[in-house]
Write a protein that holds these residues in place. Structure first.
Motif, PDB file in Angstrom:
ATOM      1  N   VAL A  26       3.437  -7.054  -8.124  1.00  0.00           N
ATOM      2  CA  VAL A  26       2.539  -7.614  -6.848  1.00  0.00           C
ATOM      3  C   VAL A  26       1.072  -7.887  -6.996  1.00  0.00           C
ATOM      4  N   ALA A  27       0.301  -7.069  -7.450  1.00  0.00           N
ATOM      5  CA  ALA A  27      -1.108  -7.159  -7.468  1.00  0.00           C
ATOM      6  C   ALA A  27      -1.539  -8.458  -8.330  1.00  0.00           C
ATOM      7  N   LEU A  28      -0.915  -8.802  -9.583  1.00  0.00           N
ATOM      8  CA  LEU A  28      -1.283  -9.941 -10.308  1.00  0.00           C
ATOM      9  C   LEU A  28      -1.350 -11.405  -9.515  1.00  0.00           C
ATOM     10  N   PRO A  29      -0.263 -11.664  -8.854  1.00  0.00           N
ATOM     11  CA  PRO A  29      -0.444 -12.889  -8.020  1.00  0.00           C
ATOM     12  C   PRO A  29      -1.243 -12.802  -6.903  1.00  0.00           C
ATOM     13  N   ILE A  30      -1.176 -11.770  -6.150  1.00  0.00           N
ATOM     14  CA  ILE A  30      -1.889 -11.581  -4.862  1.00  0.00           C
ATOM     15  C   ILE A  30      -3.616 -11.854  -4.961  1.00  0.00           C
ATOM     16  N   ILE A  31      -4.051 -11.159  -6.180  1.00  0.00           N
ATOM     17  CA  ILE A  31      -5.399 -10.999  -6.432  1.00  0.00           C
ATOM     18  C   ILE A  31      -5.945 -12.326  -7.138  1.00  0.00           C
ATOM     19  N   SER A  32      -4.840 -12.830  -7.710  1.00  0.00           N
ATOM     20  CA  SER A  32      -5.023 -14.194  -8.416  1.00  0.00           C
ATOM     21  C   SER A  32      -5.066 -15.349  -7.527  1.00  0.00           C
ATOM     22  N   VAL A  33      -4.213 -15.475  -6.590  1.00  0.00           N
ATOM     23  CA  VAL A  33      -4.387 -16.524  -5.484  1.00  0.00           C
ATOM     24  C   VAL A  33      -5.632 -16.176  -4.536  1.00  0.00           C
ATOM     25  N   MET A  34      -6.317 -15.166  -4.576  1.00  0.00           N
ATOM     26  CA  MET A  34      -7.311 -14.834  -3.808  1.00  0.00           C
ATOM     27  C   MET A  34      -8.535 -15.150  -4.655  1.00  0.00           C
ATOM     28  N   LYS A  35      -8.465 -15.935  -5.782  1.00  0.00           N
ATOM     29  CA  LYS A  35      -9.404 -16.253  -6.716  1.00  0.00           C
ATOM     30  C   LYS A  35     -10.320 -15.391  -7.408  1.00  0.00           C
ATOM     31  N   ILE A  36      -9.723 -14.335  -7.865  1.00  0.00           N
ATOM     32  CA  ILE A  36     -10.114 -13.306  -8.571  1.00  0.00           C
ATOM     33  C   ILE A  36      -9.332 -12.938  -9.859  1.00  0.00           C
ATOM     34  N   GLN A  37      -9.797 -12.793 -11.067  1.00  0.00           N
ATOM     35  CA  GLN A  37      -8.858 -12.488 -12.033  1.00  0.00           C
ATOM     36  C   GLN A  37      -8.650 -11.138 -11.994  1.00  0.00           C
ATOM     37  N   CYS A  38      -7.115 -10.994 -12.139  1.00  0.00           N
ATOM     38  CA  CYS A  38      -6.695  -9.585 -12.098  1.00  0.00           C
ATOM     39  C   CYS A  38      -6.200  -9.075 -13.468  1.00  0.00           C
ATOM     40  N   CYS A  39      -6.905  -7.888 -13.997  1.00  0.00           N
ATOM     41  CA  CYS A  39      -6.763  -7.316 -15.356  1.00  0.00           C
ATOM     42  C   CYS A  39      -6.190  -6.216 -15.336  1.00  0.00           C
ATOM     43  N   PRO A  40      -4.851  -5.986 -15.623  1.00  0.00           N
ATOM     44  CA  PRO A  40      -3.990  -4.819 -15.505  1.00  0.00           C
ATOM     45  C   PRO A  40      -4.149  -3.742 -16.663  1.00  0.00           C
ATOM     46  N   ILE A  41      -4.056  -2.629 -15.981  1.00  0.00           N
ATOM     47  CA  ILE A  41      -4.085  -1.421 -17.000  1.00  0.00           C
ATOM     48  C   ILE A  41      -2.545  -0.627 -16.663  1.00  0.00           C
ATOM     49  N   PRO A  42      -1.494  -0.941 -17.466  1.00  0.00           N
ATOM     50  CA  PRO A  42      -0.039  -0.514 -17.007  1.00  0.00           C
ATOM     51  C   PRO A  42      -0.094   1.281 -17.510  1.00  0.00           C
ATOM     52  N   THR A  43       0.274   2.067 -16.384  1.00  0.00           N
ATOM     53  CA  THR A  43       0.368   3.354 -16.701  1.00  0.00           C
ATOM     54  C   THR A  43       1.660   3.817 -17.031  1.00  0.00           C
ATOM     55  N   SER A  44       2.659   2.744 -16.935  1.00  0.00           N
ATOM     56  CA  SER A  44       4.131   2.916 -17.280  1.00  0.00           C
ATOM     57  C   SER A  44       4.627   1.936 -17.052  1.00  0.00           C
ATOM     58  N   ILE A  45       6.068   1.465 -17.902  1.00  0.00           N
ATOM     59  CA  ILE A  45       6.696   0.270 -17.764  1.00  0.00           C
ATOM     60  C   ILE A  45       8.050   0.892 -17.182  1.00  0.00           C
ATOM     61  N   PHE A  46       8.576  -0.066 -16.021  1.00  0.00           N
ATOM     62  CA  PHE A  46       9.721   0.211 -15.582  1.00  0.00           C
ATOM     63  C   PHE A  46      10.539  -1.245 -15.484  1.00  0.00           C
ATOM     64  N   SER A  47      12.027  -1.195 -15.980  1.00  0.00           N
ATOM     65  CA  SER A  47      12.641  -2.418 -15.736  1.00  0.00           C
ATOM     66  C   SER A  47      12.736  -2.938 -14.314  1.00  0.00           C
ATOM     67  N   ASN A  48      12.931  -1.717 -13.340  1.00  0.00           N
ATOM     68  CA  ASN A  48      12.900  -2.001 -11.973  1.00  0.00           C
ATOM     69  C   ASN A  48      12.708  -0.565 -11.323  1.00  0.00           C
ATOM     70  N   HIS A  49      12.109  -0.607 -10.417  1.00  0.00           N
ATOM     71  CA  HIS A  49      11.326   0.625  -9.843  1.00  0.00           C
ATOM     72  C   HIS A  49      12.448   1.725  -9.532  1.00  0.00           C
ATOM     73  N   THR A  50      11.852   2.889  -9.229  1.00  0.00           N
ATOM     74  CA  THR A  50      12.675   3.901  -8.805  1.00  0.00           C
ATOM     75  C   THR A  50      13.503   4.282  -7.851  1.00  0.00           C
ATOM     76  N   GLY A  51      13.515   3.179  -6.798  1.00  0.00           N
ATOM     77  CA  GLY A  51      14.415   3.151  -5.494  1.00  0.00           C
ATOM     78  C   GLY A  51      15.677   2.663  -6.026  1.00  0.00           C
ATOM     79  N   PHE A  52      16.044   1.986  -7.244  1.00  0.00           N
ATOM     80  CA  PHE A  52      17.146   1.697  -7.643  1.00  0.00           C
ATOM     81  C   PHE A  52      17.909   2.758  -8.329  1.00  0.00           C
ATOM     82  N   GLU A  53      19.279   2.575  -8.384  1.00  0.00           N
ATOM     83  CA  GLU A  53      19.950   3.642  -8.964  1.00  0.00           C
ATOM     84  C   GLU A  53      19.939   4.129 -10.430  1.00  0.00           C
ATOM     85  N   SER A  54      19.570   3.150 -11.275  1.00  0.00           N
ATOM     86  CA  SER A  54      19.057   3.339 -12.550  1.00  0.00           C
ATOM     87  C   SER A  54      17.974   2.366 -12.926  1.00  0.00           C
TER      88      SER A  54
END
Length: 278
Positions: free
Chosen positions: A27-55
């Motif tokens: 979410v942060a990458l496209p929103i910050i980018s469209v507001m004309k700022i470079q978004c530089c991510p530092i991942p804390t973990s990688i998920f295929s899909n978030h924890t609200g899903f069954e797996s």
């Protein structure tokens, strides 16, 4: 001559990466980018899909965070803003504190979203020790964006499910300001048919900003909110104006998601309205 990588405004965002479900860095990458700022991510973990899903697939990134950040030091990167989201362990919170020590300056804006719990309870991963570490991290914030549950946890205030009086919420925000931040927004306060955010800045009167409640709570709306707040802060937008903008944008995204019949787990279809953000 060594290249200078700091001609454009940048925000470092420390959060997890979920490939599906519209939350965190996705979410942060496209929103910050469209507001004309470079978004530089530092991942804390990688998920295929978030924890609200069954797996879901999950890989912890804690051991890789410091070597990753060390490469940024070699590049002498400077950030106009630093924004943090969900942190999964005491060690990750401590890494963020070290990052703020290395990259924080008097000029950059530090936005801390203390993603600790909701509906009166901390998330299962949050131990008492982690809550204590998050209190230390909150002291570094220029802008702190807790929900009502998180505000209670950070200030050791008992949470109650009954209607909250405005004066009690203002006292919560005042206690948070005493921890160090310059600006507080307590988000998602239920007020009948409205949802309110309380803005409180040092030296100013607290202000409740309300919007009509629509739909049901969806994944990732907090990440949308904090991304807009961080980008606006870097761009010099007035705080209350920014909170109003973020709230209205999320409301429009929820309404569009309902129209498209998207499952709640899929978050809000902000892509449909991304062009309206400035």
């Amino acid at each position: 001559m060594k290249p200078d990588h700091n001609h454009q405004k940048k925000i470092a965002v420390i959060n997890d990466m979920s490939g599906f479900g519209r939350c965190s860095l996705a979410v942060a990458l496209p929103i910050i980018s469209v507001m004309k700022i470079q978004c530089c991510p530092i991942p804390t973990s990688i998920f295929s899909n978030h924890t609200g899903f069954e797996s879901f697939f999950f890989e912890d990134y804690t051991d890789r965070m410091l070597p990753y950040i060390d490469e940024w030091k070699k590049l002498d990167l400077k950030f106009a803003g630093i924004c943090t989201g969900f942190l999964g362990s005491k060690e990750q919170i401590q890494i963020v504190v070290k990052f703020l020590g290395d990259f924080g300056t008097e000029d950059n804006v530090i936005v801390i979203d203390p993603v600790m719990g909701d509906y009166g309870k901390p998330y299962p991963t949050y131990t008492a020790e982690m809550c204590g570490e998050m209190k230390k991290l909150a002291a570094y914030a220029d802008i702190l964006t807790p929900n009502l549950t998180e505000a209670c946890i950070l200030t050791d205030t008992p949470y109650h499910a009954d209607k909250w009086h405005k004066a009690d919420i203002v006292r919560l925000a005042a206690a948070l300001l005493e921890m160090g931040p310059e600006k507080i927004v307590i988000t998602g306060i239920p007020q009948g048919e409205f949802i309110a955010n309380l803005c409180y800045e040092k030296g100013k009167e607290p202000k409740f900003l309300r919007t009509h409640k629509v739909g049901t709570s969806r994944s990732g709306t907090g990440d949308v909110f904090s991304s807009i707040i961080a980008a606006d802060a870097v761009n010099g937008v007035d705080f209350q104006t920014s909170v109003r903008k973020a709230s209205r944008f999320i409301k429009k995204c929820i309404l569009r998601s309902i129209e498209m019949d998207l499952p709640l787990t899929d978050g809000v279809c902000f892509e449909e309205l991304l062009g309206t953000l400035k």
